[in-house]
Design a protein around this motif. Structure first.
Motif, short mmCIF file in Angstrom:
data_model
loop_
_atom_site.label_atom_id
_atom_site.label_comp_id
_atom_site.label_asym_id
_atom_site.label_seq_id
_atom_site.Cartn_x
_atom_site.Cartn_y
_atom_site.Cartn_z
N GLU A 34 0.79 -1.21 -0.25
CA GLU A 34 -0.14 -0.23 0.12
C GLU A 34 0.83 1.40 0.10
OE1 GLU A 34 -2.65 0.13 3.42
OE2 GLU A 34 -3.34 -1.43 2.47
N LEU A 35 0.27 2.21 -0.47
CA LEU A 35 1.12 3.83 -0.12
C LEU A 35 -0.16 4.70 -0.15
CD1 LEU A 35 3.22 5.31 -0.86
CD2 LEU A 35 2.63 5.42 -3.36
N GLU A 36 0.34 5.38 0.99
CA GLU A 36 -0.79 6.54 0.91
C GLU A 36 0.45 7.93 0.69
OE1 GLU A 36 -2.82 7.45 5.53
OE2 GLU A 36 -2.65 5.85 5.22
N VAL A 37 -0.73 8.64 0.37
CA VAL A 37 -0.54 9.38 -0.56
C VAL A 37 -1.12 10.81 0.37
CG1 VAL A 37 0.65 8.83 -2.67
CG2 VAL A 37 -1.65 9.22 -3.07
N GLU A 38 -0.60 11.97 -0.61
CA GLU A 38 -1.89 13.48 -0.32
C GLU A 38 -2.41 13.95 -1.02
OE1 GLU A 38 0.23 16.59 2.02
OE2 GLU A 38 1.07 14.71 3.53
N ASP A 39 -1.69 13.49 -2.50
CA ASP A 39 -2.52 14.10 -4.04
C ASP A 39 -2.20 13.17 -4.62
OD1 ASP A 39 -1.33 14.18 -6.99
OD2 ASP A 39 -0.87 16.48 -6.08
N ALA A 40 -3.72 12.74 -4.80
CA ALA A 40 -3.86 11.43 -5.72
C ALA A 40 -3.29 11.06 -7.32
CB ALA A 40 -5.86 11.60 -6.13
N GLY A 41 -3.37 12.23 -7.88
CA GLY A 41 -2.90 12.04 -9.45
C GLY A 41 -1.09 12.33 -9.46
N LEU A 42 -0.32 12.37 -8.61
CA LEU A 42 0.39 12.22 -8.82
C LEU A 42 1.07 10.95 -7.43
CD1 LEU A 42 3.17 13.18 -8.78
CD2 LEU A 42 3.90 14.35 -6.65
N GLY A 43 0.42 10.91 -6.26
CA GLY A 43 0.17 9.67 -5.84
C GLY A 43 0.36 8.53 -6.96
N GLU A 44 -1.05 8.17 -7.54
CA GLU A 44 -0.46 7.15 -8.78
C GLU A 44 0.16 6.83 -9.53
OE1 GLU A 44 -3.86 5.14 -11.75
OE2 GLU A 44 -4.70 7.74 -11.11
N GLN A 45 0.71 7.95 -10.05
CA GLN A 45 1.90 7.66 -11.05
C GLN A 45 2.63 7.60 -10.20
OE1 GLN A 45 2.73 12.16 -12.36
NE2 GLN A 45 4.58 10.98 -13.99
N ASN A 46 3.57 7.68 -9.34
CA ASN A 46 3.99 7.80 -8.20
C ASN A 46 4.67 6.28 -8.07
OD1 ASN A 46 5.89 10.13 -8.34
ND2 ASN A 46 5.23 10.47 -6.47
N PHE A 47 3.40 5.40 -7.35
CA PHE A 47 2.73 4.34 -7.12
C PHE A 47 3.41 3.03 -8.84
CE2 PHE A 47 -0.16 0.33 -6.33
CZ PHE A 47 0.48 0.13 -5.67
N ASN A 48 2.69 3.47 -9.74
CA ASN A 48 2.61 2.96 -10.74
C ASN A 48 4.31 3.03 -11.17
OD1 ASN A 48 0.22 1.96 -11.60
ND2 ASN A 48 -0.41 4.24 -12.25
N THR A 49 4.80 4.21 -11.21
CA THR A 49 6.86 3.86 -11.21
C THR A 49 7.42 3.23 -10.41
OG1 THR A 49 5.71 6.21 -12.12
CG2 THR A 49 8.69 5.42 -11.87
N PHE A 50 6.32 2.89 -9.27
CA PHE A 50 7.82 2.36 -7.88
C PHE A 50 7.30 0.96 -8.54
CE2 PHE A 50 7.19 -0.74 -4.68
CZ PHE A 50 8.84 -0.24 -3.80
N LEU A 51 6.14 -0.30 -9.02
CA LEU A 51 6.03 -1.06 -8.99
C LEU A 51 6.43 -1.41 -10.77
CD1 LEU A 51 2.48 -1.49 -8.94
CD2 LEU A 51 3.72 -2.12 -7.46
N LYS A 52 6.50 -0.43 -11.11
CA LYS A 52 7.56 -0.72 -12.67
C LYS A 52 8.83 -1.19 -12.64
CE LYS A 52 7.73 0.55 -17.66
NZ LYS A 52 7.11 1.77 -18.12
N GLU A 53 9.32 -0.35 -11.48
CA GLU A 53 10.93 0.09 -11.29
C GLU A 53 11.18 -1.06 -10.49
OE1 GLU A 53 11.62 3.59 -9.12
OE2 GLU A 53 11.75 5.14 -10.84
N ASN A 54 10.83 -1.86 -9.81
CA ASN A 54 10.46 -2.93 -8.91
C ASN A 54 10.14 -4.08 -9.61
OD1 ASN A 54 12.25 -2.44 -6.17
ND2 ASN A 54 11.08 -0.79 -6.96
N LYS A 55 9.39 -3.93 -10.69
CA LYS A 55 9.21 -5.85 -11.29
C LYS A 55 8.38 -6.10 -10.78
CE LYS A 55 13.22 -6.00 -14.35
NZ LYS A 55 14.25 -4.62 -14.07
#
Length: 196
Positions: free
Chosen positions: A154-175
């Protein structure tokens, strides 16, 4: 009672992905917490898109009512002692606890729910490691409920748009493959045959 908006992104993990991420979290001491879920026998809270739980820790507890918003959930959190939580769970009712739960009952009273039919449906225990990262509060969970085990990030964020983008990038970078994760309460309800 405290309130806050919860915006989070999550994915279910395979055991190998969980093990891979555990290395990243191995400096964090795990916390064991148990969610005790409340609803009526015919799931009136769920039908109103509400979620009510008592979360117990080794030395404290908290009651949380989640109410969906256009983005995220409004969380109403009521701190409880371990003794208060035990008394509520043992009584299997929200009524008869004096002023302790009145603020929570007042919120629930806004819905057409017979408060004396609300009781505990069961529990889910999570072993959690969480820490603040540059992209938000990240939690690695191992969940146990009704003879099931699952793994979740889980990733808890304050900004929905940026949070979703960062979460997807994290998943991609970590395969890590994204797998849609319904909320813990919904997965629990499915496991006891209350939802399909």
């Amino acid at each position: 009672m405290k309130t806050n908006i919860e915006i989070e992104y999550k994915t279910l993990l395979s055991l190998s992905e969980f093990d891979q991420l555990s290395k990243r979290f191995n400096h964090i001491k795990p916390i064991r917490q148990t969610n005790h879920y409340f609803d009526t026998p015919d799931l009136k809270l769920r039908k109103n898109k509400l979620s009510l739980r008592i979360r117990t820790f080794s030395d404290a507890a908290e009651m949380t009512l989640k109410i969906p918003q256009s983005v995220g959930n409004m969380e109403h959190n009521l701190a409880l002692t371990s003794q208060q939580a035990t008394a509520i769970l043992k009584a299997d009712s929200l009524l008869g606890h004096g002023a302790l739960l009145q603020s929570m009952l007042d919120l629930l009273d806004q819905y057409t729910i017979n408060l004396d039919t609300i009781h505990t449906l069961g529990s889910l225990t999570t072993t959690r490691r969480e820490y603040q990262t540059p992209i938000g509060l990240m939690a690695l969970d191992r969940n146990e409920y009704t003879n099931k085990v699952d793994y979740e990030l889980e990733l808890e964020v304050e900004d929905a748009g940026l949070g979703e983008q960062n979460f997807n990038t994290f998943l991609k970078e970590n395969k890590i493959e994204y797998r849609y994760a319904r909320s813990k309460v919904v997965r629990f309800l499915e496991s006891i045959g209350k939802m399909s």
